[in-house]
Motif scaffolding. Structure first.
Motif, PDB file in Angstrom:
ATOM      1  N   THR A  95       0.860  -1.186   0.000  1.00  0.00           N
ATOM      2  CA  THR A  95       0.000   0.000   0.000  1.00  0.00           C
ATOM      3  C   THR A  95       0.895   1.233   0.000  1.00  0.00           C
ATOM      4  O   THR A  95       2.065   1.175   0.383  1.00  0.00           O
ATOM      5  N   LEU A  96       0.340   2.363  -0.430  1.00  0.00           N
ATOM      6  CA  LEU A  96       1.143   3.561  -0.654  1.00  0.00           C
ATOM      7  C   LEU A  96       0.656   4.739   0.176  1.00  0.00           C
ATOM      8  O   LEU A  96      -0.549   4.896   0.403  1.00  0.00           O
ATOM      9  N   ASP A  97       1.603   5.574   0.604  1.00  0.00           N
ATOM     10  CA  ASP A  97       1.317   6.824   1.303  1.00  0.00           C
ATOM     11  C   ASP A  97       2.007   7.963   0.562  1.00  0.00           C
ATOM     12  O   ASP A  97       3.143   7.810   0.104  1.00  0.00           O
ATOM     13  N   ALA A  98       1.351   9.111   0.452  1.00  0.00           N
ATOM     14  CA  ALA A  98       1.963  10.266  -0.205  1.00  0.00           C
ATOM     15  C   ALA A  98       1.314  11.550   0.279  1.00  0.00           C
ATOM     16  O   ALA A  98       0.140  11.558   0.695  1.00  0.00           O
ATOM     17  N   MET A  99       2.083  12.629   0.210  1.00  0.00           N
ATOM     18  CA  MET A  99       1.593  13.944   0.593  1.00  0.00           C
ATOM     19  C   MET A  99       2.282  14.998  -0.253  1.00  0.00           C
ATOM     20  O   MET A  99       3.442  14.844  -0.620  1.00  0.00           O
TER      21      MET A  99
ATOM     22  N   ALA B 280      -3.166  14.598   0.661  1.00  0.00           N
ATOM     23  CA  ALA B 280      -2.443  13.374   1.009  1.00  0.00           C
ATOM     24  C   ALA B 280      -3.348  12.161   0.877  1.00  0.00           C
ATOM     25  O   ALA B 280      -4.575  12.259   0.956  1.00  0.00           O
ATOM     26  N   VAL B 281      -2.704  11.020   0.669  1.00  0.00           N
ATOM     27  CA  VAL B 281      -3.381   9.730   0.701  1.00  0.00           C
ATOM     28  C   VAL B 281      -2.605   8.796   1.620  1.00  0.00           C
ATOM     29  O   VAL B 281      -1.376   8.851   1.677  1.00  0.00           O
ATOM     30  N   ALA B 282      -3.322   7.948   2.328  1.00  0.00           N
ATOM     31  CA  ALA B 282      -2.702   7.008   3.256  1.00  0.00           C
ATOM     32  C   ALA B 282      -3.298   5.628   3.043  1.00  0.00           C
ATOM     33  O   ALA B 282      -4.507   5.489   2.870  1.00  0.00           O
ATOM     34  N   GLY B 283      -2.454   4.610   3.039  1.00  0.00           N
ATOM     35  CA  GLY B 283      -2.928   3.249   2.831  1.00  0.00           C
ATOM     36  C   GLY B 283      -3.631   3.095   1.493  1.00  0.00           C
ATOM     37  O   GLY B 283      -4.576   2.312   1.379  1.00  0.00           O
TER      38      GLY B 283
ATOM     39  N   LEU C  13      -7.097  11.568   2.437  1.00  0.00           N
ATOM     40  CA  LEU C  13      -8.016  10.461   2.183  1.00  0.00           C
ATOM     41  C   LEU C  13      -7.270   9.160   2.428  1.00  0.00           C
ATOM     42  O   LEU C  13      -6.061   9.070   2.184  1.00  0.00           O
ATOM     43  N   ALA C  14      -7.998   8.112   2.854  1.00  0.00           N
ATOM     44  CA  ALA C  14      -7.311   6.892   3.262  1.00  0.00           C
ATOM     45  C   ALA C  14      -7.996   5.638   2.750  1.00  0.00           C
ATOM     46  O   ALA C  14      -9.213   5.599   2.545  1.00  0.00           O
ATOM     47  N   GLY C  15      -7.176   4.603   2.540  1.00  0.00           N
ATOM     48  CA  GLY C  15      -7.651   3.262   2.279  1.00  0.00           C
ATOM     49  C   GLY C  15      -8.451   3.073   1.007  1.00  0.00           C
ATOM     50  O   GLY C  15      -8.217   3.733  -0.009  1.00  0.00           O
ATOM     51  N   ASP C  16      -9.414   2.173   1.059  1.00  0.00           N
ATOM     52  CA  ASP C  16     -10.217   1.844  -0.115  1.00  0.00           C
ATOM     53  C   ASP C  16     -10.982   3.039  -0.659  1.00  0.00           C
ATOM     54  O   ASP C  16     -11.198   3.145  -1.866  1.00  0.00           O
ATOM     55  N   LEU C  17     -11.380   3.959   0.207  1.00  0.00           N
ATOM     56  CA  LEU C  17     -12.118   5.119  -0.271  1.00  0.00           C
ATOM     57  C   LEU C  17     -11.200   6.118  -0.960  1.00  0.00           C
ATOM     58  O   LEU C  17     -11.629   6.861  -1.841  1.00  0.00           O
ATOM     59  N   ALA C  18      -9.928   6.123  -0.595  1.00  0.00           N
ATOM     60  CA  ALA C  18      -8.952   6.903  -1.363  1.00  0.00           C
ATOM     61  C   ALA C  18      -8.782   6.290  -2.749  1.00  0.00           C
ATOM     62  O   ALA C  18      -8.652   7.004  -3.748  1.00  0.00           O
TER      63      ALA C  18
ATOM     64  N   ARG D  60      -1.356  -0.021   8.757  1.00  0.00           N
ATOM     65  CA  ARG D  60      -0.410   0.924   9.338  1.00  0.00           C
ATOM     66  C   ARG D  60      -0.134   2.086   8.400  1.00  0.00           C
ATOM     67  O   ARG D  60       0.067   1.921   7.207  1.00  0.00           O
ATOM     68  N   VAL D  61      -0.122   3.292   8.948  1.00  0.00           N
ATOM     69  CA  VAL D  61       0.271   4.499   8.230  1.00  0.00           C
ATOM     70  C   VAL D  61       1.388   5.157   9.017  1.00  0.00           C
ATOM     71  O   VAL D  61       1.278   5.329  10.235  1.00  0.00           O
TER      72      VAL D  61
END
Length: 356
Positions: free
Chosen positions: A88-92, A103-106, A129-134, A248-249
């Protein structure tokens, strides 16, 4: 004692605390040399080839280059699988003029994490925004959905489970003993606190994180770009920590932790033990240190020292640049390098930061 010695050194009026001089603008600076310089070059060349390219554009272009090239295996798809073997990916990304960020998390099943973060900034009033909804948001905005696993990341996870018995991992205060066994795990109650004041005594193995090697700190790319006009932007992209607990984020997508920028003052990028570092908002603190009059190197060293006082074993890397392009860095627990290119430089330069 470490802190007292460090303060004494800062009080010396000498060359030890002056900043590395600016190479001139435009300028790009980011965590890590080596394979990460592909990002530095992409961002810098975008700035110098077209004056219409903003600092924000350059950060997106640079971080995307690292995602596409899978810099060191720790950025982009196909790296750092979690316990379930999923990447999974995180970015800001942050605009230093408006202080706006996205930003996106997970983020799952979408490769272009930094660009999805840019869409959060540009097309929503939200910051994260995070996870599947991101993922749903990304698909609605035209991003392709697909598998982030590669044969290499699948093999890495399989070997971690079968050959290494899920060692090392991030589980504590659970049974079966996570230092020997894979899950599924059941929480022990009550857990032992950091101070050790509460613990179950009817087990024959440690309830707190043992002094054994943990999965290595991930090599996040955190970038700051300065346009020739002086406008600034910052961004971060990572696939997190290998074998993390699913969901985890870390510090990467957190404003003020993975990166931070204020065009009036300067910017910062961070990498290292994200679960520890995010407790200190190190990049926010570093930019505030610049605001108080510290040089970039002083600002970075102060932030690392703050973390070391509480967590002496933390692996960290902090790179700081002021609004004129003067720069400095500091790290702990490893040899931390950062890359920069600015002014009329024909090639990216890698610099080894102060080790504390």
């Amino acid at each position: 004692m470490r802190h007292l010695v460090w303060v004494a050194l800062l009080l010396q009026a000498g060359h030890d605390v002056i900043a590395q001089q600016s190479p001139g603008l435009p300028m790009v600076i980011n965590t890590w040399g080596g394979p990460f310089t592909v990002a530095t070059d992409a961002a810098y060349e975008a700035l110098v080839s077209d004056s219409r390219t903003s600092a924000l554009d350059a950060v997106e272009i640079g971080c995307k280059a690292c995602e596409r090239h899978q810099c060191d295996g720790t950025v982009g798809y196909g790296g750092s699988p979690d316990e379930n073997c999923e990447t999974t990916l995180d970015a800001m990304i942050m605009d230093g003029g408006t202080m706006n960020s996205g930003a996106v998390a997970g983020l799952r099943r979408v490769r272009d994490a930094i660009s999805v973060a840019r869409h959060v900034l540009d097309y929503t009033a939200h910051s994260l925004l995070a996870g599947d909804l991101a993922t749903q948001f990304a698909v609605e905005n035209g991003f392709a959905e697909g598998d982030l696993t590669t044969p290499e990341s699948a093999l890495l996870c399989s070997q971690w489970k079968t050959r290494a018995s899920c060692q090392p991992n991030y589980r504590i205060n659970v049974e079966p003993n996570p230092s020997i066994h894979c899950g599924p795990y059941t929480p022990l109650s009550p857990p032992q606190s950091d101070s050790g004041t509460t613990a179950r005594r009817d087990t024959n193995y440690p309830l707190v994180a043992p002094a054994v090697p943990r999965p290595r700190s991930h090599d996040t790319i955190s970038m700051v770009a300065i346009h020739g006009s002086g406008s600034m932007a910052a961004g971060t992209s990572t696939n997190g920590a290998s074998h993390k607990v699913p969901g985890r984020v870390g510090d990467g997508p957190i404003v003020g932790s993975g990166s931070y920028v204020d065009s009036d003052i300067g910017g910062c990028g961070a990498t290292g033990d994200g679960d520890t570092m995010m407790r200190f908002l190190p990049c926010y603190q570093a930019v505030e240190n610049l605001r108080r009059g510290m040089t970039p190197r002083q600002a970075a060293e102060d932030v690392v020292d703050r973390m070391l006082r509480k967590y002496p074993a933390v692996s960290s890397g902090i790179v700081v640049v002021d609004a004129r392009g003067n720069h400095g860095g500091a790290g702990s627990g490893w040899t931390f390098t950062y890359a920069l290119r600015g002014g009329g430089m024909n090639a990216t330069q890698s610099t080894t930061a102060t080790g504390l």
